[in-house]
Write a protein that holds these residues in place. Sequence first.
Motif, mmCIF file in Angstrom:
data_model
loop_
_atom_site.group_PDB
_atom_site.id
_atom_site.type_symbol
_atom_site.label_atom_id
_atom_site.label_comp_id
_atom_site.label_asym_id
_atom_site.label_seq_id
_atom_site.Cartn_x
_atom_site.Cartn_y
_atom_site.Cartn_z
ATOM 1 N N UNK A 82 -3.290 8.132 4.345
ATOM 2 C CA UNK A 82 -2.005 8.567 3.721
ATOM 3 C C UNK A 82 -0.981 8.463 4.672
ATOM 4 N N UNK A 83 -1.034 8.986 5.782
ATOM 5 C CA UNK A 83 0.026 9.023 6.814
ATOM 6 C C UNK A 83 0.389 7.417 6.943
ATOM 7 N N UNK A 84 -0.402 6.657 7.191
ATOM 8 C CA UNK A 84 -0.249 4.947 7.391
ATOM 9 C C UNK A 84 0.654 4.367 6.158
ATOM 10 N N UNK A 85 0.012 5.079 4.999
ATOM 11 C CA UNK A 85 1.009 4.655 3.558
ATOM 12 C C UNK A 85 2.289 5.033 3.505
ATOM 13 N N UNK A 86 2.589 6.268 4.205
ATOM 14 C CA UNK A 86 3.791 6.823 4.335
ATOM 15 C C UNK A 86 4.772 5.876 5.199
ATOM 16 N N UNK A 87 4.205 5.571 6.408
ATOM 17 C CA UNK A 87 4.758 4.645 7.493
ATOM 18 C C UNK A 87 5.230 3.583 6.724
ATOM 19 N N UNK A 88 4.330 2.668 6.206
ATOM 20 C CA UNK A 88 4.804 1.673 5.211
ATOM 21 C C UNK A 88 5.685 1.775 4.421
#
Length: 129
Positions: A82-88
Motif C-alpha cells: 500500500x505504501x509503494x502504491x501511494x508512492x506511485x
Amino acid sequence: MATTDYGQAEIAAFSSAITSAGHVKFDEAAVREVVRLYDVIIAQLTTQQREILKATQTEGFFGTLRSGQELASGFSNKAQEAYDTCSQFLQGIMRLQETYLRAAGLYEDADQKNAAAVRIATESMNNGQ
C-alpha cells in the motif's frame, strides 16, 4: 515499489506529447487551479502514506509463535504494498502537475514541482524499506 502500472505509461505519453508539441498552451488560471486541487490530493495521500508506514511495524503485536510471526509478516507486506502504491500515485500526480505547468508556460513552477517530486521519491525510497 509495487510492479503494477497505475497509469505511469499514460502520464509519460501525455507529458511527452505536451512537451514535444511545443505549440500547446493551457490557460494559466485553469492550470493553477488543477495544480491546487492536485496539491490537496498530495497532502491527503502523504498523510495516508505516513499512517500506512506505521502499519509496516508489526513487531510485538502477534506474539512469538510462528503463526503469529507469519501473520505479522503478511500484514507488514500488505502495508508495504500500500505504501509503494501511494508512492506511485504521488509520483504520477506530481508528474501531471509539472506537465500542466509547462503547458501553461510556467516553467519555474514546473521546475519546483519536479524538485519536490524528486525529494518525495527519495523520501519514499528511504522510508519504503
